[in-house]
Design a protein around this motif. Structure first.
Motif, short mmCIF file in Angstrom:
data_model
loop_
_atom_site.label_atom_id
_atom_site.label_comp_id
_atom_site.label_asym_id
_atom_site.label_seq_id
_atom_site.Cartn_x
_atom_site.Cartn_y
_atom_site.Cartn_z
N LEU A 263 -15.64 -6.73 -35.34
CA LEU A 263 -16.39 -7.96 -35.09
C LEU A 263 -17.04 -8.48 -36.38
CD1 LEU A 263 -17.95 -6.88 -31.70
CD2 LEU A 263 -16.35 -8.78 -32.03
N PHE A 264 -17.54 -7.60 -37.22
CA PHE A 264 -18.10 -8.04 -38.50
C PHE A 264 -17.03 -8.70 -39.36
CE2 PHE A 264 -21.38 -4.41 -38.09
CZ PHE A 264 -22.22 -5.24 -37.36
N ALA A 265 -15.83 -8.15 -39.35
CA ALA A 265 -14.74 -8.75 -40.13
C ALA A 265 -14.38 -10.14 -39.58
CB ALA A 265 -13.51 -7.84 -40.09
N LEU A 266 -14.37 -10.28 -38.27
CA LEU A 266 -14.12 -11.60 -37.68
C LEU A 266 -15.20 -12.59 -38.10
CD1 LEU A 266 -12.98 -10.62 -34.07
CD2 LEU A 266 -11.54 -11.37 -35.97
N ALA A 267 -16.44 -12.11 -38.21
CA ALA A 267 -17.53 -12.99 -38.68
C ALA A 267 -17.29 -13.43 -40.11
CB ALA A 267 -18.87 -12.26 -38.56
N VAL A 268 -16.87 -12.52 -40.97
CA VAL A 268 -16.61 -12.86 -42.37
C VAL A 268 -15.43 -13.82 -42.48
CG1 VAL A 268 -15.87 -11.92 -44.60
CG2 VAL A 268 -17.63 -10.74 -43.26
N LEU A 269 -14.39 -13.60 -41.67
CA LEU A 269 -13.25 -14.52 -41.69
C LEU A 269 -13.63 -15.89 -41.15
CD1 LEU A 269 -10.35 -12.16 -40.51
CD2 LEU A 269 -10.77 -13.02 -42.83
N SER A 270 -14.57 -15.93 -40.22
CA SER A 270 -15.01 -17.21 -39.68
C SER A 270 -15.82 -17.99 -40.70
CB SER A 270 -15.87 -16.99 -38.41
OG SER A 270 -15.12 -16.36 -37.41
N LYS A 271 -16.65 -17.32 -41.46
CA LYS A 271 -17.47 -17.94 -42.50
C LYS A 271 -17.65 -16.92 -43.61
CE LYS A 271 -19.79 -21.50 -43.98
NZ LYS A 271 -19.14 -22.81 -44.19
N THR A 272 -17.00 -17.17 -44.75
CA THR A 272 -16.97 -16.20 -45.83
C THR A 272 -18.37 -15.78 -46.26
OG1 THR A 272 -14.95 -17.30 -46.57
CG2 THR A 272 -15.95 -15.72 -48.08
N ILE A 300 -21.24 4.00 -40.54
CA ILE A 300 -20.82 3.65 -41.90
C ILE A 300 -19.30 3.70 -42.02
CG2 ILE A 300 -20.99 4.29 -44.34
CD1 ILE A 300 -23.76 5.45 -43.74
N LEU A 301 -18.73 4.88 -41.80
CA LEU A 301 -17.29 5.05 -41.99
C LEU A 301 -16.51 4.34 -40.89
CD1 LEU A 301 -17.18 8.81 -43.06
CD2 LEU A 301 -17.23 6.76 -44.50
N GLY A 302 -16.97 4.49 -39.64
CA GLY A 302 -16.25 3.82 -38.54
C GLY A 302 -16.29 2.31 -38.67
N THR A 303 -17.46 1.78 -39.01
CA THR A 303 -17.59 0.33 -39.17
C THR A 303 -16.75 -0.16 -40.34
OG1 THR A 303 -19.82 0.39 -38.23
CG2 THR A 303 -19.23 -1.54 -39.54
N ALA A 304 -16.79 0.57 -41.45
CA ALA A 304 -15.99 0.18 -42.61
C ALA A 304 -14.49 0.22 -42.29
CB ALA A 304 -16.31 1.09 -43.79
N ALA A 305 -14.07 1.22 -41.52
CA ALA A 305 -12.65 1.34 -41.16
C ALA A 305 -12.21 0.17 -40.28
CB ALA A 305 -12.40 2.67 -40.46
N GLY A 306 -13.01 -0.15 -39.27
CA GLY A 306 -12.66 -1.26 -38.38
C GLY A 306 -12.62 -2.59 -39.11
N GLY A 307 -13.65 -2.86 -39.93
CA GLY A 307 -13.67 -4.11 -40.67
C GLY A 307 -12.58 -4.18 -41.72
N GLY A 308 -12.37 -3.09 -42.43
CA GLY A 308 -11.33 -3.07 -43.45
C GLY A 308 -9.94 -3.28 -42.87
N ALA A 309 -9.69 -2.71 -41.69
CA ALA A 309 -8.37 -2.88 -41.06
C ALA A 309 -8.10 -4.34 -40.71
CB ALA A 309 -8.28 -2.01 -39.81
N LEU A 311 -9.52 -7.09 -42.09
CA LEU A 311 -9.35 -7.88 -43.31
C LEU A 311 -8.02 -7.59 -43.98
CD1 LEU A 311 -12.95 -7.56 -44.80
CD2 LEU A 311 -11.97 -9.51 -43.61
N LEU A 312 -7.60 -6.33 -43.96
CA LEU A 312 -6.30 -5.98 -44.55
C LEU A 312 -5.16 -6.66 -43.80
CD1 LEU A 312 -4.67 -4.31 -46.58
CD2 LEU A 312 -4.69 -2.43 -44.91
N CYS A 313 -5.24 -6.66 -42.47
CA CYS A 313 -4.19 -7.34 -41.69
C CYS A 313 -4.14 -8.83 -41.99
CB CYS A 313 -4.43 -7.11 -40.19
SG CYS A 313 -4.15 -5.41 -39.64
N TRP A 314 -5.31 -9.44 -42.13
CA TRP A 314 -5.33 -10.87 -42.43
C TRP A 314 -4.76 -11.15 -43.82
CZ3 TRP A 314 -5.54 -15.16 -39.81
CH2 TRP A 314 -5.77 -16.36 -40.49
N TRP A 315 -5.11 -10.33 -44.79
CA TRP A 315 -4.59 -10.53 -46.14
C TRP A 315 -3.07 -10.31 -46.19
CZ3 TRP A 315 -9.20 -7.32 -48.31
CH2 TRP A 315 -10.30 -8.17 -48.44
#
Length: 577
Positions: A263-272, A300-309, A311-315
């Motif tokens: 969800l944090f990654a979706l927020a960043v993709l919605s508004k950088t 920390i690690l779980g949140t980073a893994a979910g967000g990173g995945a 963002l990586l898929c979008w890139w």
């Protein structure tokens, strides 16, 4: 050994950790922003030389961050305080609140979406991308006649917002009202997310009040009715904080930690711009290390893994669509790097533009933020709420010192979060004038229910003071809402654009069209599906353009053209056309 909390501690002492934490988040951001600017200018010397001022900023912010961290480590640890939520709101109160919220939504958000407010160039840019996705299957801005710009770096609103709008276009047809209807739905989901998020603070029966104030907070009505990324990004962010909070309590911590990252990654993709919240998480973690230890590996690690995945898929999707992301990343940095450069020059102008004219509103926002921040730190078990409040302080600081300040909507994230605090504070103050309930729940009122305004029996002499505080807190919100009602139902800001678009659609494709008003280039692309030239474009031939559209005040007499007025615009048509 922890020392007990004195619930009647002065407000200054209670606010000290809150101010220091907000300052630490701002210092960390300023340090990293200055480092990025230094690196970017080193890599792109054509943009300007590296100078000693950048080095001074880096050294200064690093020193400030270290000093703040040292001061926070030396603050005495206090035992957490349990703030019980008294059951003050009856079902009738809940029903009244829900009705008020429904009335606000139906009267402020839904009516006249297609004609108010005026579609500004940035919104039109986002609309064009959504239209190209729906009609041409291309994630791109521009018009096919002039070439599409895939994954345009200027477009700061991402797929989590534009793809639902594009889906609505495919189902209901392309139109301004359709896109804005989707944005209203996003805002309704934000209200629901905020109500759920505030329930532990106000209780389930009182969570509607913060949502009501969020509806009428500065810029909320505008952003709920237009295609921008701020409201959807905050919605994803609050949902992410809900999952992050849930991961700290109970089972399945890793599941909710990963979900929060998504969800944090979706927020960043919605508004950088939401990427700046990483400094709020870092600051909350620093505080949590000595005051609760709620943040662990899943957070920390779980949140980073979910967000990173995500963002990586979008890139990867971007790379497969356009081939190379290096130029794209460089262009994005080139557009926005100056928003990471600290300066004091814009501060006074920014204050005069958006703060001083609405001083009472900002006093209310500060009171709500301070009350909720102190309560959060004294309770010590809600890092998610701490992150949200730090984000409000960080974005206000960023707007004040890093931007030219012309766009007040950049302040909206701070306003939205602070309005939740004002709502929680109002709910607390309202309990102080419900004396029947106070007598019924006297044990809970004798508990430390508030870090700032203790509620005890025998304080009826303060009723007038509390009622006055309630009215002062509500006044700026009521004044803003009344002004918005007046504008919404009296202004018609898009009829002229629709009329011009209808005229241009009637011309053959061979007719050359120019406008001397740059925003019409994007508007006519979206509304008329026609690429027209702007004021900087060269004439197509020695005889000039067949049709020229200008603002009425910029429309000089033209000998070979016949003028026709459409609202604020004048259409000049070549004689014999």
């Amino acid at each position: 050994m922890t020392k007990p909390v004195h619930t009647d501690a002065p407000i200054g002492g209670a606010m000290l950790p809150a101010v220091l934490l907000a300052a630490l988040a701002c210092a960390l951001f300023s340090l990293c922003g200055s480092l990025f600017v230094a690196y970017f200018l080193y890599e792109h010397p054509e943009l300007g030389p590296l100078n000693i001022g950048i080095g001074v900023r880096i050294a200064g912010f690093a020193t400030i961050a270290l000093l703040l961290h040292g001061i926070l480590r030396r603050l005495p640890q206090e035992a957490p305080v349990d703030f019980p939520t008294p059951p003050l709101m009856t079902r009738r109160d809940t029903l009244i609140g829900a009705v008020v919220l429904a009335v606000l939504v139906c009267t402020l958000f839904l009516p006249r979406l297609d004609v108010y407010p005026w579609a500004a160039p940035d919104e039109v840019h986002h609309l064009t991308v959504a239209k190209n996705i729906a009609v041409r299957g291309a994630y791109a801005s521009g018009h096919p006649d002039e070439g599409l710009d895939y994954f345009d770096t200027y477009d700061s609103v991402g797929g989590p917002v534009l793809l639902p709008v594009a889906g609505a276009f495919q189902v209901f047809g392309v139109g301004l009202g359709v896109a804005r209807g989707v944005m209203v739905l996003f805002f309704l989901m934000l209200l629901g997310a905020c109500a759920c998020f505030m329930t532990p603070i106000t209780g389930g029966r009182g969570a509607v009040l913060p949502s009501i104030l969020l509806c009428v907070s500065f810029s909320s009505i505008y952003l709920a009715r237009t295609l921008y990324g701020e409201a959807p990004a905050l919605m994803y962010f609050v949902l992410g904080l809900l999952a992050w909070r849930r991961s700290m309590h109970g089972t399945r911590a890793w599941v909710f930690g990963v979900l929060a990252g998504i969800l944090f990654a979706l927020a960043v993709l919605s508004k950088t711009l939401l990427v700046l919240t990483v400094f709020c998480f870092a600051t909350a973690w620093i505080w949590d290390l000595r005051h609760g230890c709620k943040i662990g590996a899943p957070q920390i690690l779980g949140t980073a893994a979910g967000g990173g995945a995500v963002l990586l898929c979008w890139w990867i999707f971007e790379m497969l669509s356009q081939g190379d992301l290096s130029d794209n990343a460089g262009d994005t940095a080139g557009i926005y790097y100056h928003y990471l450069f600290f300066g004091v020059e814009p501060v006074w102008d920014n204050l005069k533009y958006a703060v001083l004219p609405y001083w009472l509103a900002h006093v209310a926002y500060a009171a709500g933020w301070g009350w909720l921040m102190v309560r959060t730190l004294r309770r010590g078990d809600d890092p998610a709420l701490l992150v949200l409040l730090l984000a409000a302080a960080l974005y206000f600081y960023w707007w004040l010192f890093f931007t030219p300040g012309q766009l007040a909507r950049y302040l909206w994230t701070s306003y939205a979060v602070c309005s939740l605090g004002v709502g929680a504070l109002l709910h607390h103050l309202l309990t102080a004038v419900r004396w029947k309930d106070m007598e019924t729940h006297s044990d809970q009122y004798n508990a430390p229910t508030s870090p700032l305004i203790p509620l005890r029996r025998g304080t009826k002499g303060n009723v007038g003071l509390r009622i006055g505080a309630i009215l002062l807190l509500l006044a700026p919100f009521a004044h803003w809402a009344m002004g918005q009602y007046t504008e919404l139902y009296t202004k018609d800001e898009m009829t002229a654009e629709y009329a011009i678009a209808e005229e241009l659609r009637a011309y053959p494709a061979t007719v050359s069209v120019q406008t001397t008003f740059e925003p019409l280039v994007g508007s006519m692309n979206f509304l008329a599906n026609r690429a027209i030239d702007g004021p900087q474009d060269a004439a197509p031939g020695p005889t000039g353009y067949d049709v020229i559209v200008s603002l009425n005040e910029d429309a000089p007499p033209m000998g070979d053209y016949r003028p026709r007025r459409f609202g604020r615009y004048t259409l000049h048509e070549r004689t014999g056309q």
